[in-house]
Write a protein that holds these residues in place. Sequence first.
Motif, short mmCIF file in Angstrom:
data_model
loop_
_atom_site.label_atom_id
_atom_site.label_comp_id
_atom_site.label_asym_id
_atom_site.label_seq_id
_atom_site.Cartn_x
_atom_site.Cartn_y
_atom_site.Cartn_z
N UNK A 178 48.64 40.21 41.38
CA UNK A 178 48.05 39.32 42.30
C UNK A 178 46.42 39.13 42.36
N UNK A 179 45.81 40.31 42.15
CA UNK A 179 44.35 40.45 41.86
C UNK A 179 44.02 39.22 40.94
N UNK A 180 44.49 38.99 39.92
CA UNK A 180 43.97 38.12 39.01
C UNK A 180 43.87 36.59 39.40
N UNK A 181 45.02 36.20 40.08
CA UNK A 181 44.75 34.72 40.48
C UNK A 181 43.88 34.46 41.71
N UNK A 182 43.73 35.82 42.76
CA UNK A 182 42.71 35.56 43.64
C UNK A 182 41.49 35.86 43.24
N UNK A 183 41.16 36.72 42.09
CA UNK A 183 39.64 36.52 41.46
C UNK A 183 39.36 35.30 40.91
N UNK A 184 40.50 34.58 40.17
CA UNK A 184 40.26 33.26 39.76
C UNK A 184 39.97 32.10 40.71
N UNK A 185 40.46 32.28 41.83
CA UNK A 185 40.48 31.28 42.81
C UNK A 185 38.87 31.70 43.41
N UNK A 186 38.52 32.78 43.63
CA UNK A 186 37.18 33.19 44.04
C UNK A 186 36.09 32.61 43.50
N UNK A 187 36.33 32.17 41.96
CA UNK A 187 35.38 31.37 41.29
C UNK A 187 35.06 29.97 41.87
N UNK A 188 36.15 29.36 42.68
CA UNK A 188 35.80 28.26 43.25
C UNK A 188 34.86 28.14 44.38
N UNK A 189 34.71 29.16 45.13
CA UNK A 189 33.69 29.19 46.20
C UNK A 189 32.52 30.05 45.96
N UNK A 190 32.40 30.37 44.84
CA UNK A 190 31.08 31.37 44.46
C UNK A 190 30.22 30.44 43.20
N UNK A 191 29.32 29.74 43.71
CA UNK A 191 28.66 29.04 42.60
C UNK A 191 27.75 29.81 41.96
N UNK A 192 27.79 29.58 40.44
CA UNK A 192 27.06 30.28 39.65
C UNK A 192 27.24 29.59 38.29
N UNK A 193 26.37 29.84 37.25
CA UNK A 193 26.53 29.48 35.94
C UNK A 193 27.13 30.47 35.20
N UNK A 194 27.65 30.35 33.90
CA UNK A 194 28.28 31.47 32.93
C UNK A 194 26.86 32.54 32.74
N UNK A 195 25.90 32.10 32.66
CA UNK A 195 24.78 33.09 32.59
C UNK A 195 25.10 34.38 33.45
N UNK A 196 25.26 34.00 34.69
CA UNK A 196 25.37 34.84 35.86
C UNK A 196 26.73 35.55 35.99
N UNK A 197 27.64 34.79 35.54
CA UNK A 197 29.23 35.51 35.72
C UNK A 197 29.31 36.75 34.73
N UNK A 198 28.73 36.67 33.74
CA UNK A 198 28.87 37.89 32.78
C UNK A 198 28.43 39.18 33.43
N UNK A 199 27.29 39.15 33.92
CA UNK A 199 26.64 40.42 34.53
C UNK A 199 27.50 40.74 36.03
N UNK A 200 28.02 39.62 36.57
CA UNK A 200 28.72 39.98 37.87
C UNK A 200 29.89 40.66 37.73
N UNK A 201 30.59 40.03 36.41
CA UNK A 201 32.03 40.67 36.01
C UNK A 201 31.70 42.18 35.51
N UNK A 202 30.66 42.43 34.88
CA UNK A 202 30.16 43.64 34.45
C UNK A 202 30.22 44.67 35.90
N UNK A 203 29.29 44.16 36.81
CA UNK A 203 29.27 44.96 38.02
C UNK A 203 30.57 45.13 38.60
#
Length: 336
Positions: free
Chosen positions: A100-125
């Motif tokens: 269940x966490x996977x689709x929720x995290x995927x949908x979270x991307x729809x409300x959290x603006x940012x480019x791919x340069x920012x998504x990698x460090x956020x995912x690491x965090x």
Amino acid sequence: MTTSKAAPRRVDDREAEDPQGWQFNSPLVLTMLLLLVVVLQGPIRRALSAPVMQSWMTVFVAVFVQALPFLVLGVLLSAIIAVFVPTSFFARALPRRTALAVPVAGMAGAVLPGCECASVPVAGALVRRGVTPAAALAFLLSAPAINPIVLTATAVAFPRNPEMVLARFAASLLVACAMGWLWHRLGRADWLRPPDHPSFDGLGKGVAFWGSVRHDVMHAGGFLVVGAIAAATLKAVVPAGWLHAAANNPVVAVLALATLAVVLSICSEADAFVAASLSQFPLTARLAFLVVGPMIDLKLFAMQAATFGRGFALRFAPATFTLAVLMSALVGAVLL
């Protein structure tokens, strides 16, 4: 008789602050380039007056000017989220069950603006804070592809094809969730190296914010220029027959633009305008360009390898590329 040790030689502060010798620096390079332009202004003016160059400049300026506002807005919002929103918030908001966490995290991307340069460090965090890697990876893939800035830019770039927005959202979210579930089923802990701490830890909020803005602007802005140059070159220099030959074959068109997305490494806030300029290709091929680019390209591969380890990137990147191409073709056949 007593002997005293000689005092260590001290380096003059002026020598440390003003070392002798010629230094290579960016202001000097810029000055030399400006002087070169002044000296060669005649040949440069004649070259720019050629019809091919006029067409090239028109496409380049159009792509760059249209994409720049979305790029700046995306960078600012990405820095705000990265600095001012606690990472622990995401860990608390996700369900404990990975499926269940996977689709929720995927949908979270729809409300959290940012480019791919920012998504990698956020995912690491997120991984450092205890979020299951499958959910963090789903967020890593979806956030730069389906956030409001990117979808708005896609709508502006394709005013006559509003279905492209829905197709991009659906294909990107499906790929992100599928890769998260795939990692949950087949991924091994030793393939994923624990990410290092963020480089802005311990700094003030203001310093971290502007540091994040400068980093994203330098990276994303540079890739936007490269993408605009490539789009203008394809339109003005490459023979139209070549492009039409590739575009007329649906399979070749999809693979060609998917590979082009990997090579160009354009920021997701700007890639829609580059895709719109490739009007020779069918919408499904351009959809593949928009789905593949934010998920895996040359710069993302390097960032993923640096954050999660080379072994992870060597497995994750090919699987993501393959699934993104297949999903783009499937969604394009249904919606476009």
